[in-house]
Scaffold this active site. Sequence first.
Site, short mmCIF file in Angstrom:
data_model
loop_
_atom_site.label_atom_id
_atom_site.label_comp_id
_atom_site.label_asym_id
_atom_site.label_seq_id
_atom_site.Cartn_x
_atom_site.Cartn_y
_atom_site.Cartn_z
CB CYS A 72 -0.93 0.00 1.22
SG CYS A 72 -1.99 1.45 1.30
NE ARG A 75 2.52 1.00 3.47
CZ ARG A 75 3.66 0.35 3.51
NH1 ARG A 75 4.09 -0.14 4.67
NH2 ARG A 75 4.40 0.19 2.43
CD1 TRP A 245 -7.35 7.85 -1.53
CD2 TRP A 245 -8.27 8.27 0.46
NE1 TRP A 245 -6.44 8.57 -0.81
CE2 TRP A 245 -6.99 8.85 0.43
CE3 TRP A 245 -9.04 8.41 1.62
CZ2 TRP A 245 -6.45 9.55 1.50
CZ3 TRP A 245 -8.51 9.11 2.69
CH2 TRP A 245 -7.23 9.68 2.62
CD GLU A 250 -5.50 1.37 -5.98
OE1 GLU A 250 -5.73 0.26 -5.48
OE2 GLU A 250 -5.72 2.45 -5.40
#
Length: 376
Positions: A72, A75, A245, A250
């Site tokens: 991720c 963060r 979100w 992506e």
Amino acid sequence: MAGRAKLRAARELGRKAEEFLRLYHGEEPAAGDLDSRLTAVRAEIGDTGTYQHTSAELAFGARVAWRNSNRCIGRLYWRSLQVRDLRHVTEAEEIAEECATHLRIATNGGRIRPLISVFAPDAPERRGPRIRNEQLIRYAGYRAADGTVTGDPRTADITGLAARLGWSGGPRTAFDVLPLIVEGVDDKPRLFDLPSDAVLHVPLDHPERPWSAQWGLRWHAVPAVSDMCLEIGGVCYGAAPFNGWYMGTEIGARNLADVDRYDLLPRVADSLGIDTGSVRSLWKDRALVELNRAVLHSFDRAGVTLADHHTEAERFLQHLDRERRKGREVQADWAWIVPPMSGATTPVFHRTYDDRVLSPGFVRHPREAADGASYA
């Protein structure tokens, strides 16, 4: 032999519990006396084979699991994660209802909230509930006899599982929302349609082209991962859907662009009049940029939170600096942290990272369908 195995499992759980509690008490000065908490947890494990986290321990563990998520990039705001303690919820129908509530809270009118809903954990003699969907919101993939797929090819297997469990399917568009497949404690998989008010869709248009009207193109607002185990101090919460979100790439550089997903680049290039006769024209690159422009434009127009990869890369460096000032090294998977578009233009590209897996964390377990056939 069974007694020895239980003893080994209890010892391992005790070790993991102590590791977590030392972390928690070390970072949270108001946590109270560590020694007395360790004594109580050891006694509880000895009596029951497991232990219960306090609400404060659960919230801390869930937030640190996000902090430890190597894949991720977003963060920086791990402390802002809202934690819904739903450990008392064990039945499939109530879990499905709470998942819909999760989506409504997370959507927040478009101002997406990072949120996790934690359901009952696994216990020594009883597995906790499971949500079989990869995300709470996924679009169906209808596989035809010739192997072609209408919708998302990634979900073709679970779409087939839903059909075997009795789902009649949606209107067969490319963007039909799959039902949830939920297993309660000691329960078989059951289907639950998500209420329409729990799913916010964003129509996708290019700044100069009305794609949503022509193609029915859209994407959902909340990326709520739902098939991972939240592991805290050796305790597995197998149903713990969580979301931040989306980052634009992506959607625009993976979900809609990958050849084994929606594979839209040839269609985008044709729509924009880009010559696709030779890869040396860089038509894929040009179409990819325009598709990602469309995603950013559309989410901004809809007032829905969406990060862009340049801003998110800068935020990740802020996260690195902030954590190092706290004496913590950030673990990361380079292949996931570097954006899938224009990676070399972002500052996260020119670095190396330790990919060691830390606890607490989100981990994947093998997924098996109700009939024993894998649908991963």
